[in-house]
Design a protein around this motif. Sequence first.
Motif, PDB file in Angstrom:
ATOM      1  N   THR A 173      73.348  22.484  64.426  1.00 43.82           N
ATOM      2  CA  THR A 173      73.563  23.480  63.369  1.00 43.82           C
ATOM      3  C   THR A 173      73.996  22.828  62.062  1.00 43.82           C
ATOM      4  OG1 THR A 173      75.893  23.898  63.954  1.00 43.82           O
ATOM      5  CG2 THR A 173      74.222  25.274  65.048  1.00 43.82           C
ATOM      6  N   LEU A 174      74.457  21.589  62.110  1.00 42.91           N
ATOM      7  CA  LEU A 174      74.859  20.862  60.903  1.00 42.91           C
ATOM      8  C   LEU A 174      73.696  20.134  60.225  1.00 42.91           C
ATOM      9  CD1 LEU A 174      78.220  19.194  61.947  1.00 42.91           C
ATOM     10  CD2 LEU A 174      77.879  20.799  60.083  1.00 42.91           C
ATOM     11  N   LEU A 175      72.582  20.014  60.919  1.00 47.76           N
ATOM     12  CA  LEU A 175      71.488  19.187  60.407  1.00 47.76           C
ATOM     13  C   LEU A 175      70.990  19.607  59.024  1.00 47.76           C
ATOM     14  CD1 LEU A 175      69.212  18.240  63.409  1.00 47.76           C
ATOM     15  CD2 LEU A 175      70.568  16.757  61.939  1.00 47.76           C
ATOM     16  N   ASP A 176      70.748  20.887  58.818  1.00 51.52           N
ATOM     17  CA  ASP A 176      70.242  21.320  57.516  1.00 51.52           C
ATOM     18  C   ASP A 176      71.200  20.923  56.404  1.00 51.52           C
ATOM     19  OD1 ASP A 176      67.929  22.394  58.542  1.00 51.52           O
ATOM     20  OD2 ASP A 176      68.680  24.462  58.578  1.00 51.52           O
ATOM     21  N   THR A 177      72.477  21.173  56.611  1.00 55.48           N
ATOM     22  CA  THR A 177      73.485  20.858  55.602  1.00 55.48           C
ATOM     23  C   THR A 177      73.570  19.354  55.365  1.00 55.48           C
ATOM     24  OG1 THR A 177      74.741  22.801  56.261  1.00 55.48           O
ATOM     25  CG2 THR A 177      75.915  21.138  54.994  1.00 55.48           C
ATOM     26  N   VAL A 178      73.620  18.584  56.432  1.00 58.25           N
ATOM     27  CA  VAL A 178      73.730  17.126  56.312  1.00 58.25           C
ATOM     28  C   VAL A 178      72.490  16.554  55.638  1.00 58.25           C
ATOM     29  CG1 VAL A 178      73.808  14.966  57.612  1.00 58.25           C
ATOM     30  CG2 VAL A 178      75.352  16.831  58.204  1.00 58.25           C
ATOM     31  N   CYS A 179      71.318  16.997  56.051  1.00 56.73           N
ATOM     32  CA  CYS A 179      70.079  16.477  55.457  1.00 56.73           C
ATOM     33  C   CYS A 179      69.984  16.848  53.980  1.00 56.73           C
ATOM     34  CB  CYS A 179      68.863  16.970  56.231  1.00 56.73           C
ATOM     35  SG  CYS A 179      68.729  16.189  57.852  1.00 56.73           S
ATOM     36  N   GLN A 180      70.397  18.068  53.623  1.00 53.74           N
ATOM     37  CA  GLN A 180      70.395  18.462  52.213  1.00 53.74           C
ATOM     38  C   GLN A 180      71.350  17.585  51.406  1.00 53.74           C
ATOM     39  OE1 GLN A 180      71.353  22.617  52.157  1.00 53.74           O
ATOM     40  NE2 GLN A 180      69.268  23.257  52.650  1.00 53.74           N
ATOM     41  N   LEU A 181      72.501  17.308  51.961  1.00 57.05           N
ATOM     42  CA  LEU A 181      73.479  16.460  51.274  1.00 57.05           C
ATOM     43  C   LEU A 181      72.945  15.035  51.119  1.00 57.05           C
ATOM     44  CD1 LEU A 181      76.249  16.331  49.971  1.00 57.05           C
ATOM     45  CD2 LEU A 181      77.217  15.915  52.234  1.00 57.05           C
ATOM     46  N   MET A 182      72.342  14.492  52.155  1.00 58.45           N
ATOM     47  CA  MET A 182      71.771  13.137  52.075  1.00 58.45           C
ATOM     48  C   MET A 182      70.613  13.109  51.063  1.00 58.45           C
ATOM     49  SD  MET A 182      73.542  11.228  54.176  1.00 58.45           S
ATOM     50  CE  MET A 182      72.691   9.841  54.888  1.00 58.45           C
ATOM     51  N   ASP A 183      69.755  14.133  51.087  1.00 51.97           N
ATOM     52  CA  ASP A 183      68.635  14.195  50.137  1.00 51.97           C
ATOM     53  C   ASP A 183      69.147  14.311  48.700  1.00 51.97           C
ATOM     54  OD1 ASP A 183      66.874  14.017  52.249  1.00 51.97           O
ATOM     55  OD2 ASP A 183      66.410  16.182  52.284  1.00 51.97           O
ATOM     56  N   TRP A 184      70.172  15.151  48.481  1.00 51.15           N
ATOM     57  CA  TRP A 184      70.751  15.303  47.153  1.00 51.15           C
ATOM     58  C   TRP A 184      71.295  13.967  46.659  1.00 51.15           C
ATOM     59  CZ3 TRP A 184      75.504  14.296  45.112  1.00 51.15           C
ATOM     60  CH2 TRP A 184      75.750  14.782  43.822  1.00 51.15           C
ATOM     61  N   THR A 185      71.988  13.256  47.542  1.00 50.40           N
ATOM     62  CA  THR A 185      72.568  11.970  47.171  1.00 50.40           C
ATOM     63  C   THR A 185      71.482  10.984  46.756  1.00 50.40           C
ATOM     64  OG1 THR A 185      74.381  12.351  48.715  1.00 50.40           O
ATOM     65  CG2 THR A 185      74.056  10.091  47.976  1.00 50.40           C
ATOM     66  N   LEU A 186      70.428  10.915  47.545  1.00 53.51           N
ATOM     67  CA  LEU A 186      69.329  10.008  47.203  1.00 53.51           C
ATOM     68  C   LEU A 186      68.644  10.410  45.904  1.00 53.51           C
ATOM     69  CD1 LEU A 186      67.827   9.484  50.761  1.00 53.51           C
ATOM     70  CD2 LEU A 186      69.003   7.767  49.362  1.00 53.51           C
ATOM     71  N   ALA A 187      68.463  11.702  45.690  1.00 49.62           N
ATOM     72  CA  ALA A 187      67.792  12.184  44.479  1.00 49.62           C
ATOM     73  C   ALA A 187      68.614  11.910  43.223  1.00 49.62           C
ATOM     74  CB  ALA A 187      67.503  13.683  44.604  1.00 49.62           C
ATOM     75  N   HIS A 188      69.938  11.882  43.338  1.00 47.35           N
ATOM     76  CA  HIS A 188      70.805  11.728  42.168  1.00 47.35           C
ATOM     77  C   HIS A 188      71.530  10.390  42.115  1.00 47.35           C
ATOM     78  CE1 HIS A 188      70.100  15.824  40.909  1.00 47.35           C
ATOM     79  NE2 HIS A 188      70.214  16.182  42.179  1.00 47.35           N
ATOM     80  N   LEU A 189      71.130   9.464  42.948  1.00 46.17           N
ATOM     81  CA  LEU A 189      71.787   8.163  43.015  1.00 46.17           C
ATOM     82  C   LEU A 189      71.808   7.449  41.666  1.00 46.17           C
ATOM     83  CD1 LEU A 189      73.171   6.303  45.039  1.00 46.17           C
ATOM     84  CD2 LEU A 189      70.953   5.287  45.512  1.00 46.17           C
ATOM     85  N   ASP A 190      70.670   7.415  40.982  1.00 50.32           N
ATOM     86  CA  ASP A 190      70.602   6.735  39.682  1.00 50.32           C
ATOM     87  C   ASP A 190      71.507   7.410  38.654  1.00 50.32           C
ATOM     88  OD1 ASP A 190      68.803   4.912  40.717  1.00 50.32           O
ATOM     89  OD2 ASP A 190      67.034   5.981  39.971  1.00 50.32           O
ATOM     90  N   ASP A 191      71.529   8.758  38.664  1.00 49.62           N
ATOM     91  CA  ASP A 191      72.381   9.493  37.730  1.00 49.62           C
ATOM     92  C   ASP A 191      73.854   9.186  37.975  1.00 49.62           C
ATOM     93  OD1 ASP A 191      70.107  10.751  36.677  1.00 49.62           O
ATOM     94  OD2 ASP A 191      70.253  12.399  38.125  1.00 49.62           O
ATOM     95  N   ILE A 192      74.237   9.134  39.234  1.00 49.46           N
ATOM     96  CA  ILE A 192      75.633   8.873  39.579  1.00 49.46           C
ATOM     97  C   ILE A 192      76.022   7.447  39.220  1.00 49.46           C
ATOM     98  CG2 ILE A 192      77.262   8.689  41.511  1.00 49.46           C
ATOM     99  CD1 ILE A 192      75.691  11.109  42.754  1.00 49.46           C
ATOM    100  N   GLU A 193      75.124   6.487  39.477  1.00 46.50           N
ATOM    101  CA  GLU A 193      75.411   5.099  39.106  1.00 46.50           C
ATOM    102  C   GLU A 193      75.558   4.964  37.598  1.00 46.50           C
ATOM    103  OE1 GLU A 193      72.216   2.966  41.092  1.00 46.50           O
ATOM    104  OE2 GLU A 193      73.654   2.237  42.580  1.00 46.50           O
TER     105      GLU A 193
END
Length: 147
Positions: A87-107
């Motif tokens: 039941t956590l998979l959707d949330t965890v995957c969304q969080l991991m995808d968000w992190t990867l998508a915004h990695l350059d912005d955060i750096e």
Amino acid sequence: MLEYDERTCLVRQILDRVGDKWTLNVIHHLADGQKRFMELQREIPGISQRMLTVTLRGLEEDGLVERTIHPVVPPRVDYELTPLGRTLLDTVCQLMDWTLAHLDDIEAARAAYAARENSLKRLSEHADPGPAQAPEISRRGPRSARA
């Protein structure tokens, strides 16, 4: 029924567990199904054997991961998400995808922040000459008044 303070404490403990960086990684890597300990360790960069063990035990304790020990030599142990863990998979995957998508912005934001902090530090070091020096006063009056 648990008191409000007890429930709040339990909620905090659970969020601490599922919000941990290693837990998120383990859940994310178990999304594809059953994995052995060494597979997980190879797939999760930077995780130590001890931290993976602690993380898996905690997830098992909370009912999110199931450990299966196979009676073979050498012993084989598999880990997989339980229905509750899934039941956590959707949330965890969304969080991991968000992190990867915004990695350059955060750096970039981190670099800009560090540059601002360094500039402010340099300015404060040069702007503060120390305690102000009072003009020298003798019995005859201030030095500037004597000429």
